[in-house]
Design a protein around this motif. Structure first.
Motif, short mmCIF file in Angstrom:
data_model
loop_
_atom_site.label_atom_id
_atom_site.label_comp_id
_atom_site.label_asym_id
_atom_site.label_seq_id
_atom_site.Cartn_x
_atom_site.Cartn_y
_atom_site.Cartn_z
N LEU A 286 37.30 38.43 40.60
CA LEU A 286 38.61 38.21 41.22
C LEU A 286 39.29 37.00 40.60
O LEU A 286 38.65 35.98 40.34
N GLU A 287 40.60 37.11 40.40
CA GLU A 287 41.35 35.99 39.84
C GLU A 287 41.27 34.75 40.73
O GLU A 287 41.44 33.62 40.26
N ASP A 288 40.97 34.94 42.01
CA ASP A 288 40.88 33.81 42.94
C ASP A 288 39.93 32.73 42.43
O ASP A 288 40.16 31.53 42.62
N ALA A 291 41.54 30.39 39.98
CA ALA A 291 42.69 29.63 40.47
C ALA A 291 42.26 28.73 41.63
O ALA A 291 43.00 28.49 42.55
N SER A 292 41.04 28.26 41.58
CA SER A 292 40.52 27.44 42.67
C SER A 292 39.56 26.41 42.10
O SER A 292 39.33 26.32 40.90
N ARG A 295 36.52 27.25 39.60
CA ARG A 295 36.66 27.67 38.21
C ARG A 295 35.57 27.07 37.32
O ARG A 295 34.97 27.76 36.50
N ARG A 317 45.29 39.98 42.35
CA ARG A 317 45.35 40.23 43.80
C ARG A 317 45.97 41.58 44.15
O ARG A 317 45.64 42.16 45.17
N TYR A 322 41.28 45.48 44.00
CA TYR A 322 41.05 44.09 44.43
C TYR A 322 40.12 44.03 45.65
O TYR A 322 39.12 43.30 45.65
N LYS A 326 36.41 42.52 46.19
CA LYS A 326 36.25 41.47 47.20
C LYS A 326 35.14 41.81 48.18
O LYS A 326 34.37 40.93 48.60
N GLY A 330 33.38 39.53 45.34
CA GLY A 330 34.38 39.05 44.38
C GLY A 330 33.89 38.98 42.96
O GLY A 330 34.67 38.73 42.03
#
Length: 340
Positions: A286-288, A291-292, A295, A317, A322, A326, A330
């Motif tokens: 997941l791209e999450d 972007a947190s 990383r 997302r 997605y 998840k 994820g």
């Protein structure tokens, strides 16, 4: 995306941004501490006045912001170098990167993951338009690296015995909107699909020169859109397009889970074990996690997958898979061989 220069000695890559997907990829690969050189504008005091002055700056990246389906990437950081006369070194600044801009990226070390993302993006083919049509409704969309973008979703006057000509009128209306989007996207590749014969009627109103692929789906709706994305026709038209591939990888993963083949790993610990064995064929993340604050935890794992000839696919997302990914923590991998 066009690669304009690669300087291995300086760990530098100069790129030209061609579309929104390029901005998305840059958002994924830019990390805190990277350096970028780009054109920008900044309010500068000139005596009693203040003016917004264009200039080139070198910025140390703090973080990036990308708003889906826009043509701008915001890069926040500290100015390392700028024209001396403006006295702005050390100041916070935001570079707004747009389509048509050039950017130089300098990293202490380029990861295999980042290099592979740039390489694949530079090799991508032109854009693709998908139009699903029926007698009384239609939906037009385009696949992007960040997900599927719906461009139009409308109802049409319902055909009736009193006005049989309405079918041809509807077909002309839909065809004109399709042509408009093909022009705005600078593409001539179209998948035209629907549940009945209306698609053939629409096709008659499209000019020659369009690379047209006809297919059937159950409805001209978002459900039909998800259906077409799973079809082999996507591979036929756009074999290297990651969005279609992600869906197919997820289908293989779910099939292997249902059959208990042992060819799936999910959760960071189990995936890391599979990576250590060199067993990962394709990894969905997941791209999450990029972007947190997680990383730094995941970057080494992604690099190791790429180094061992596996493939990393980042799931945005609004991807159709997605929530499936998840639900599997994820991070999930399709394996080449069993490790247990």
């Amino acid at each position: 995306m066009r690669i304009l220069e690669i300087d291995e000695k300086e760990n530098l890559i100069r790129l030209y941004v061609e579309d929104e997907d390029d901005l998305w990829v840059l958002h994924l690969i830019l990390e805190k501490g990277d350096k970028v050189i780009a054109r920008t504008t900044r309010d500068v005091s000139l005596g009693k006045d203040s003016r917004r002055i264009p200039m080139t700056v070198e910025l140390q990246v703090d973080y990036t912001e990308f708003q889906q389906y826009t043509s701008r990437l915001r890069i926040h950081g500290i100015i390392l170098d700028a024209p001396e006369r403006f006295g702005i070194k050390g100041a916070h600044h935001t570079v707004n990167l747009d389509i048509g801009d050039e950017i130089v990226i300098i990293k202490d070390k380029w990861s295999e993951f980042a290099l592979e993302k740039i390489k694949r993006q530079a090799e991508k083919k032109g854009k693709l338009l998908i139009a699903l049509v029926d007698f009384d409704e239609y939906i037009i969309a385009t696949p992007m690296a960040q997900g599927v973008r719906v461009l139009a979703e409308r109802s049409l006057p319902t055909p009736n015995k009193e006005n049989e000509g309405i079918i041809e009128e509807n077909a002309k209306t839909v065809a004109e909107e399709i042509k408009s989007f093909l022009l705005s996207l600078s593409t001539n590749v179209l998948i035209l699909a629907g549940p009945g014969p209306f698609k053939e009627i629409v096709a008659r109103h499209l000019q020659q020169g369009i690379k047209l692929y006809l297919d059937s789906v159950s409805s001209a709706t978002r459900n039909g859109l998800n259906e077409i994305l799973r079809r082999d026709i996507i591979d036929q038209v756009y074999r290297d397009y990651e969005l279609a591939e992600e869906v197919k990888v997820m289908e293989k993963i779910m099939e292997n889970i249902s059959k208990d083949t042992g060819l799936v790993a999910y959760g960071k610990d189990d995936v890391q074990k599979a990576v250590d064995y060199g067993a990962v064929d394709t990894l969905l993340l997941l791209e999450d996690f990029l972007a947190s604050d997680k990383r730094e935890e995941f970057d080494p794992l992604l690099e190791e997958v790429e180094r061992k000839k596996g493939r990393v696919m980042i799931v945005p997302r609004d991807s159709t898979i997605y929530y499936q990914v998840k639900s599997l923590t994820g991070i999930v991998a399709l394996l080449r061989f069993r490790i247990n």
